[in-house]
Write an enzyme that holds these catalytic residues in place. Structure first.
Site, PDB file in Angstrom:
ATOM      1  N   HIS A 124       0.648  -1.209  -0.002  1.00 49.02           N
ATOM      2  CA  HIS A 124       0.010  -0.007  -0.027  1.00 49.02           C
ATOM      3  C   HIS A 124       0.949   1.356  -0.112  1.00 49.02           C
ATOM      4  CE1 HIS A 124      -3.323   2.706   1.039  1.00 49.02           C
ATOM      5  NE2 HIS A 124      -2.391   3.101   2.094  1.00 49.02           N
ATOM      6  N   ASP A 153       7.124  20.224 -26.741  1.00 44.16           N
ATOM      7  CA  ASP A 153       7.218  18.978 -26.130  1.00 44.16           C
ATOM      8  C   ASP A 153       8.239  19.476 -25.238  1.00 44.16           C
ATOM      9  OD1 ASP A 153       7.324  16.464 -25.367  1.00 44.16           O
ATOM     10  OD2 ASP A 153       7.069  15.620 -27.542  1.00 44.16           O
ATOM     11  N   TRP A 188       7.024   0.707   3.618  1.00 45.56           N
ATOM     12  CA  TRP A 188       7.566   1.195   2.191  1.00 45.56           C
ATOM     13  C   TRP A 188       8.849   1.889   2.539  1.00 45.56           C
ATOM     14  CZ3 TRP A 188       8.951   6.327   1.265  1.00 45.56           C
ATOM     15  CH2 TRP A 188       8.450   7.140   2.480  1.00 45.56           C
ATOM     16  N   SER A 218      13.414   6.328 -12.623  1.00 47.00           N
ATOM     17  CA  SER A 218      12.387   7.148 -13.623  1.00 47.00           C
ATOM     18  C   SER A 218      12.345   8.579 -13.225  1.00 47.00           C
ATOM     19  CB  SER A 218      11.027   6.423 -13.514  1.00 47.00           C
ATOM     20  OG  SER A 218      10.064   7.103 -14.065  1.00 47.00           O
ATOM     21  N   SER A 219      11.954   8.849 -11.906  1.00 47.42           N
ATOM     22  CA  SER A 219      11.887  10.108 -11.405  1.00 47.42           C
ATOM     23  C   SER A 219      12.982  10.986 -11.612  1.00 47.42           C
ATOM     24  CB  SER A 219      11.460  10.173  -9.927  1.00 47.42           C
ATOM     25  OG  SER A 219      10.261   9.260  -9.610  1.00 47.42           O
ATOM     26  N   HIS A 302      12.147  13.359   2.780  1.00 42.81           N
ATOM     27  CA  HIS A 302      11.605  14.499   3.121  1.00 42.81           C
ATOM     28  C   HIS A 302      11.438  15.358   1.976  1.00 42.81           C
ATOM     29  CE1 HIS A 302       9.144  16.647   5.954  1.00 42.81           C
ATOM     30  NE2 HIS A 302       9.356  17.700   5.276  1.00 42.81           N
ATOM     31  N   GLU A 304      11.018  14.091  -0.984  1.00 45.61           N
ATOM     32  CA  GLU A 304       9.867  13.576  -1.426  1.00 45.61           C
ATOM     33  C   GLU A 304       8.372  14.093  -1.143  1.00 45.61           C
ATOM     34  OE1 GLU A 304       9.606  11.220  -3.854  1.00 45.61           O
ATOM     35  OE2 GLU A 304       7.749  10.639  -3.400  1.00 45.61           O
ATOM     36  N   TYR A 306       7.585  16.972  -0.332  1.00 46.45           N
ATOM     37  CA  TYR A 306       7.335  18.116  -1.189  1.00 46.45           C
ATOM     38  C   TYR A 306       7.484  17.924  -2.397  1.00 46.45           C
ATOM     39  CZ  TYR A 306       7.420  20.208   3.497  1.00 46.45           C
ATOM     40  OH  TYR A 306       6.985  20.451   4.845  1.00 46.45           O
ATOM     41  N   SER A 317      -3.592  26.500  -6.635  1.00 45.95           N
ATOM     42  CA  SER A 317      -3.475  27.848  -7.180  1.00 45.95           C
ATOM     43  C   SER A 317      -4.239  28.343  -8.364  1.00 45.95           C
ATOM     44  CB  SER A 317      -1.892  28.109  -7.480  1.00 45.95           C
ATOM     45  OG  SER A 317      -1.348  27.926  -6.230  1.00 45.95           O
ATOM     46  N   HIS A 351      13.436  14.956  11.406  1.00 43.75           N
ATOM     47  CA  HIS A 351      12.539  14.573  12.209  1.00 43.75           C
ATOM     48  C   HIS A 351      11.676  13.552  11.932  1.00 43.75           C
ATOM     49  CE1 HIS A 351      10.119  17.137   8.885  1.00 43.75           C
ATOM     50  NE2 HIS A 351       9.866  15.867   8.769  1.00 43.75           N
ATOM     51  N   HIS A 352      11.924  12.545  11.285  1.00 46.79           N
ATOM     52  CA  HIS A 352      11.751  11.462  10.862  1.00 46.79           C
ATOM     53  C   HIS A 352      11.897  10.408  11.987  1.00 46.79           C
ATOM     54  CE1 HIS A 352       9.321  12.249   7.411  1.00 46.79           C
ATOM     55  NE2 HIS A 352      10.387  13.140   6.869  1.00 46.79           N
ATOM     56  N   THR A 377       4.254  27.615   4.161  1.00 46.99           N
ATOM     57  CA  THR A 377       2.809  27.062   3.759  1.00 46.99           C
ATOM     58  C   THR A 377       1.552  27.950   4.221  1.00 46.99           C
ATOM     59  OG1 THR A 377       4.218  25.206   4.305  1.00 46.99           O
ATOM     60  CG2 THR A 377       1.770  24.636   4.049  1.00 46.99           C
ATOM     61  N   LYS A 380       0.759  30.545   1.848  1.00 48.49           N
ATOM     62  CA  LYS A 380       0.187  30.044   0.870  1.00 48.49           C
ATOM     63  C   LYS A 380      -1.331  29.801   1.004  1.00 48.49           C
ATOM     64  CE  LYS A 380       3.304  27.757  -2.114  1.00 48.49           C
ATOM     65  NZ  LYS A 380       2.919  26.880  -3.159  1.00 48.49           N
ATOM     66  N   ARG A 499       1.654   1.930  14.746  1.00 50.68           N
ATOM     67  CA  ARG A 499       1.209   1.597  13.266  1.00 50.68           C
ATOM     68  C   ARG A 499       1.548   0.129  13.098  1.00 50.68           C
ATOM     69  NH1 ARG A 499       5.937   4.848  10.053  1.00 50.68           N
ATOM     70  NH2 ARG A 499       4.794   4.403   8.440  1.00 50.68           N
TER      71      ARG A 499
END
Lengths: 701, 214, 347
Positions: A124, A153, A188, A218-219, A302, A304, A306, A317, A351-352, A377, A380, A499
């Site tokens: 998941h 393109d 994960w 890929s990313s 982290h 990631e 964002y 927006s 912080h993780h 944030t 925003k 968890r």
């Protein structure tokens, strides 16, 4: 197993089949789990067969091959990315519902084995992050960003294909793991030493490892592609500070991908070395140190977060501005805030794992750094509210998602600040509070953003609107389902529930679990509503067609072309004078004009590179998972040859003659002239064929 | 909308390292994008090496009683590798100059071949080094420290291998298509990679070898 | 229990659950709530306090959004008659306010966080009238071994601590990453192989509190639980005495059983103990000297070298560790030995 078989099949044996254990062990638990696993595998196999049969029956193989699989068109690649994301989304939601149901019955037991549950939360999470969120946002950026900056393109269309191929390979690998089980149970995040060979010798972790690695590669390529495109391919006059906000967030995300993905590549790469070549990077013995993995993973993890959340910020927006009929409030500030977030995202990874025993000063510093992200944030959020302020707000489907987002996201932000407080984090870390928090960010943030974007840009991509009634139902189901599912998890977390627990023994948890279970059902309804919406929309596509291309009175360049846009996007590259380029044109009464003259357009030619790399990538990963070395070596050689051979190809472009461009453009302009302009009150009716009345009505300037 | 050409508006960003001839604005834009994209890729790759360097440093203490740098490294061999790589960077520089200022292809090809030979020589010495390390019990499965070493240094070696393969492929392309724009861009990008690997190696030499032996 | 049985159980209990749902939902964070909302130690109490402070501060940013968004939506609805200014995009004062307020709040929070993080650092010893009690904890796959080095005893499945006395934990893992956590008392801390982490807690009230592992470590993860029993000093002394008398020594055979995968109950079953006892408490009357550090160093435990090999041979070494504990509860000798232990633990 004989030597010959093991040479061919590696360690793949009959016991990889999901029903195998069921045949030998008839205890109810095994049978139930076997049935569930077999059902899932059956769905994968039948789904694949059905797709093959359907394409054959329709006789569309050639079309599929030449128009889609080998097409370098960013729009088609974007759509294919989104299709992958939606398929994987469905699977991961079903898994989530299964987990919720298990926990609803999980007081002292439940019906799933711990092993099965472990695979569920691992797939998941892995799917949602790497094969739902990433392809979804990559697909949407792929589709929209070049249109928004007035490009034909991406900079590297073939590399874009390769990115798609790698993501598809990773997704396919995760799907295959349902048929030839098992998948990892390491979550994960795949923390060693649990995922080391010593503790998890099976194929599961390897599936996870290679699926994630394929997605990471890929990313990385995607990030490079997007960044270069935005820096180098903007239309004349499209200065950086004239770019639409979505493009800005795409740029920030691309930069985060370029710098944020390598840590994950290193982490999974080193773990692979540990598992395959007996290295000792993260093992418990011989000087390995798993804390390096944790740091590397979150140095990726982290940014990631964002990578995932910035594009939705851009999408919202656009949506707040468009559906408030108003220029975005504080454009520059929003851009600066986005940049701040992107930079700060590299400074908070620790912080993780506040609980890993580092000094209080370090924890406090990282906690404060994390809270700093709350500032841009928060700004925003206020900017979005001020965009609606003094506007004329239409509560369209994308807008419902956006409103749901803004209200729920601030709550998630609040719990984020709580988690960023180290002293409190010592209590809620690793608990369901954490789960509730990041789902609170990712569902209202990312997923609502993606669904909102789908509703918003779908008419642009297909030429017809998505049906609204089912759209509203889906949106409300999502919002309500989310609240019902995840607010109880906050409470459970405060009560200390870890968890990833398959079962629990505290009766106090039960009522909250039941509420969450009901919420999961509502989310399942939301998924069904989405499918219905798609079906009804396709059914009514002629009534809802918006060929003229501007169904929402859009502000940015992508609305200035037909829906769907021609392959080359713009018959001539537009020239930009301000932000909200298309709105400016419409204001001046200069929209939908024919250019003075047309020129030949050179577009990238079709290429099979994406397909080749996708297949060899999948083959290599599969071979590595099951120790089929011949497959690994063979696929590796094919990749090498293909890449080298590609270097020798010189006919990489094809030319679309000017007269063809002229013909299709003038045909479209003719259609636009014939289209009845409508005002915004008719936006959701069949009268909307994609041409708004000029200019904005009743405005006090 | 106007039909103004892109290049009329922002056309002064030609890549200085290229010599594609006049009147190829479109072509140069494409090439410029490719070179810029390659720079971006290099940055990403640099992060990769940076992280591996950092990991290596944190693993220095993880020898688990196995052989450490003092027992395994030979400064002489590492120095030879460094010199080979530095000289190869110089020869690649000569190739780049030949690409830009000379019409004759022979000079370019010769310099590239010299560079290739030096790259292969570097790989030979590196493998020889690894071999002698293996003989002394310095295998990656021995300790966390050696694992970190073998995840950092051979990755550089793999990059050099890939660069060599690319060089051969480019020579092949030159044989088939002549010195056309894609080959020129290819050489330009390979040059970036080559110098980049040189810099990474200097990092490895100073941190891993000199640092380890000091 | 079979699945059908469980389902039936669930439906039979259905009414009660519905009632329970309503009750809990109505009472909000009810008094029945386990965890730090119902703190039993000073650390958890401080954490609860921080929790609400942070919420209160952040609410200053959140509330305006929650309230104003619906108001804006209504006032500027499409068919409304409010002013419409499509080109308005900037207001200096609003900009200043919306940057200033979050910056201010984060500034206040930062000062607060900096202080509180130091104060509640799990490594920081808790001041108390009595010297801290040393407890060493080893995480195994799906169980915790609690070693009382000064008492020379160990337990599984139940952690007994004296109330009002600071506890100083040293933790390591004999397996993968785990996280040790007693929600009602305070912080959790990660437990890692080959590493020692520290944790300081204190129970303010006697009682039985849930303890768990928070970091997934395999299929028995959710069963890796224990009961923390906070008791007064006399009861604690009694517990130590009873464990010494009634427990079994932690010899090689026992250790091998503990080191296998399985939860407390599996260990109890393998040791032939009564598993109907719901907590499956296993008492170990003597522990080889320095066991914790041997495990932490990762040298395979060499029982012969340790010289304590199982009961019949356990002469010299065993008596060495049992000596101070036989002098027993004179707290000065305990303090001395504990500080001695401490120095060894952190070279």
């Amino acid at each position: 197993m004989s030597d010959a078989t093991s040479l061919i099949f590696g360690r793949l044996g009959w016991d990889a089949l999901p029903f195998w254990s069921m045949l030998h062990d008839h205890s109810p638990m095994t049978v139930i789990n076997g049935v569930i696993a077999t059902g899932a595998a059956g769905m994968v196999v039948l789904g694949a067969l059905a797709a093959i049969v359907l394409v054959t029956w329709l006789g569309k193989w050639k079309y599929l091959w030449s128009e889609w699989l080998t097409s370098p068109d960013h729009k088609k690649i974007g759509i294919m990315f989104i299709v992958i994301a939606l398929v994987m989304l469905s699977r991961a939601i079903i898994e989530a519902v299964l987990m919720r149901v298990q926990q609803t019955f999980g007081l002292d037991g439940g019906f799933l084995t711990a092993e099965h549950f472990g695979e569920l939360f691992t797939t998941h999470g892995t799917i949602m992050i790497f094969f739902m969120a990433m392809p979804f946002l990559t697909g949407i950026i792929n589709y929209v960003m070049p249109l928004q900056i007035g490009a034909r393109d991406l900079s590297f269309p073939v590399m874009n294909q390769v990115s798609l191929g790698l993501t598809a390979a990773g997704a396919a690998l995760v799907m295959i793991s349902l048929v030839l089980a098992p998948f990892s149970t390491g979550g994960w995040t795949g923390y060693p030493p649990f995922t080391e060979l010593a503790y998890n010798p099976g194929a599961g972790v390897d599936y996870w490892l290679w699926a994630v690695t394929l997605s990471t590669l890929s990313s990385t390529l995607t990030g490079i592609n997007f960044a270069v495109t935005i820096f180098k391919k903007r239309a004349p006059g499209m200065k950086l500070f004239r770019m639409p906000l979505f493009t800005w967030t795409a740029l920030c995300t691309a930069i985060l991908m370029i710098f944020g993905m390598p840590p994950l590549t290193v982490a999974t790469g080193l773990l692979a070395l540990d598992r395959y070549l007996d290295f000792h990077m993260f093992t418990t013995d011989l000087g390995g140190n798993m804390m390096n993995y944790v740091n590397l993973l979150w140095a990726f993890g982290h940014p990631e977060v964002y990578i995932l959340i910035l594009p939705p910020f851009g999408i919202f927006s656009e949506i707040f501005a468009t559906f408030s009929g108003k220029r975005i409030y504080g454009y520059r500030i929003l851009v600066i805030a986005t940049m701040c977030i992107a930079v700060l995202s590299f400074t908070v990874w620790l912080h993780h794992f506040f609980t890993m025993g580092q000094s209080a000063h370090i924890n406090a510093a990282f906690g404060i750094a994390t809270m700093l992200i709350g500032i841009p944030t928060g700004v925003k959020v206020y900017d979005w509210m001020l965009t609606m302020y003094r506007g004329r707000i239409r509560l369209s489907v994308p807008m419902v998602y956006a409103i749901g987002f803004i209200m729920l996201f601030v709550l998630g932000g609040m719990t984020g600040i709580i988690l960023a407080t180290p002293s409190v984090d010592y209590q809620v870390h690793n608990s369901l509070f954490l789960i509730a928090h990041f789902h609170n960010m990712l569902i209202p943030g990312l997923l609502f953003g993606m669904l909102s974007a789908t509703n918003f840009w779908f008419p642009k991509a297909t030429g017809f609107r998505l049906e609204e009634r089912w759209g509203y139902r889906a949106a409300f189901c999502w919002i309500i389902g989310f609240m019902l599912t995840f607010f109880p998890l906050y409470v459970l977390g405060l009560m200390g529930m870890p968890r990833r627990s398959v079962a629990y023994f505290e009766p106090q948890y039960l009522p909250w679990m039941i509420t969450a279970g009901i919420g999961a059902m509502v989310i399942l309804c939301a998924l069904l509503c989405l499918l219905m919406q798609l079906w009804v929309s396709i059914r009514d596509r002629h009534a809802n067609n918006v060929f003229a291309g501007d169904p929402w009175d859009g502000r940015t360049l992508e609305w200035a072309v037909s829906a769907p846009p021609p392959e080359y996007n713009f018959p001539v590259l537009p020239e930009i004078y301000s932000i909200d380029a298309f709105m400016t044109e419409k204001d001046r009464g200069q929209g939908w004009q024919a250019p003075d003259h047309y020129v030949d357009i050179e577009m990238p030619a079709n290429s099979t590179m994406g397909v080749i790399i996708g297949i060899t990538g999948l083959a290599m990963a599969f071979g590595l998972v099951w120790y089929m070395w011949w497959l690994v070596i063979g696929a590796g050689l094919v990749t090498l040859v293909a890449v080298i051979a590609r270097g020798f190809v010189r006919s990489t472009t094809r030319t679309i003659p000017a007269h063809e461009v002229q013909r299709s453009h003038e045909h479209w302009l003719e259609q636009v002239r014939r289209t009845n302009p409508i005002d915004r009150s008719l936006e959701q009716t069949t009268a909307n064929h994609g041409r708004p009345v000029p200019p904005i009505e009743g405005a006090v300037q | 909308m106007s039909s103004t050409d892109t290049h009329a508006l922002e056309g002064n960003s030609r890549h200085p390292g290229l010599n594609l001839g006049a009147a190829h604005a479109q072509e140069e834009d494409t090439r410029e994008e490719m070179v810029f994209g390659f720079w971006v890729f290099m940055m990403s790759d640099l992060i990769l090496f940076g992280l591996l360097f950092a990991t290596y440093v944190t693993m220095l203490g993880g020898t688990a009683g196995g052989p450490g740098p003092q027992a395994l490294f030979e400064l002489k061999s590492a120095f030879i590798q460094t010199m080979i790589l530095l000289v190869s960077s110089f020869t690649f520089g000569m190739a780049s100059l030949a690409l830009k200022y000379r019409e004759d292809r022979v000079r370019l090809v010769v310099w590239l071949l010299v560079t290739l030979a030096l790259g292969l020589a570097f790989l030979f010495f590196e493998l020889k080094d690894f071999h002698s390390m293996f003989d002394k019990g310095g295998v990656p499965s021995r300790s966390g420290y050696l694992s970190a070493f073998f995840s950092l240094v051979p990755l550089h070696g793999l990059h050099v291998t890939a660069a060599c393969i690319w060089l051969v492929a480019l020579l092949g392309q030159m044989a088939v298509h002549g010195l056309d724009a894609p080959v020129k861009t290819g050489i330009l990008r390979l040059a970036i990679l080559w110098h980049f690997l040189d810099i990474v190696w200097i990092g490895i030499f100073s941190l891993v070898y000199l640092g380890g032996l000091s | 229990m079979s699945v059908t049985g469980r389902t039936r159980y669930f439906f039979r209990q259905g009414n009660r659950y519905v009632l329970l749902v309503l009750l809990v939902l109505l009472s909000g964070c009810g008094a029945d709530m386990p965890g730090f909302m119902n703190p039993q130690g000073q650390v958890a109490e401080a954490q609860r306090y921080h929790f609400w402070i942070v919420i209160a501060l952040v609410m200053l940013v959140v509330i305006p959004v929650i309230i104003q968004t619906p108001l804006i939506l209504w006032r500027y609805r499409y068919r409304g008659h409010a002013v419409y200014r499509p080109k308005w995009y900037m207001s200096r004062w609003l900009d200043i306010t919306m940057w200033a307020v979050p910056i201010l709040i984060v500034a206040i929070l930062s000062v607060y966080v900096w202080r509180q993080t130091q104060e509640l650092d799990p490594y920081r010893p808790i001041a108390g009238d009595q010297p801290p009690l040393e407890i060493q904890i080893v995480g195994y796959d799906w169980k915790w071994l609690f070693i009382y080095p000064d008492q020379g005893i160990a337990t599984l499945g139940q952690l007994v601590i004296p109330v009002d006395r600071p506890i100083s934990f040293s933790l390591t893992s004999a397996s993968v990453l785990q996280s040790f956590f007693i929600p009602a008392l305070g912080s959790q801390i990660d437990v890692m192989n080959r590493m020692v982490t520290r944790l300081h807690l204190k129970a303010d009230h006697p009682g039985r509190f849930e303890g768990k592992n928070m970091q997934y470590n395999g299929e028995g993860f959710h069963r890796q639980r224990f009961i923390t029993r906070a008791v007064d000093d006399d009861t604690f002394a009694e517990f130590v005495q009873r464990t010494r008398e009634q427990g079994r020594p932690l010899d090689q055979d026992t250790y091998e059983i503990i080191a296998q995968k399985g939860d407390n109950r599996d260990v109890a079953r393998a040791l032939g103990l009564d598993t109907r006892d719901s907590d499956a408490v296993i008492r170990l009357s003597s522990v080889p000297n320095g066991l914790f550090h041997t495990i932490m160093d990762g040298s395979p435990i060499d029982w012969s070298a340790l010289d304590v090999s199982p009961p019949q041979l356990g002469t010299t070494r065993t008596s060495v560790i049992q000596n101070p504990s036989n002098d027993d509860t004179s707290s000065s000798s305990e303090a001395a030995s504990s500080s001695h232990q401490h120095r060894k633990a952190q070279p």
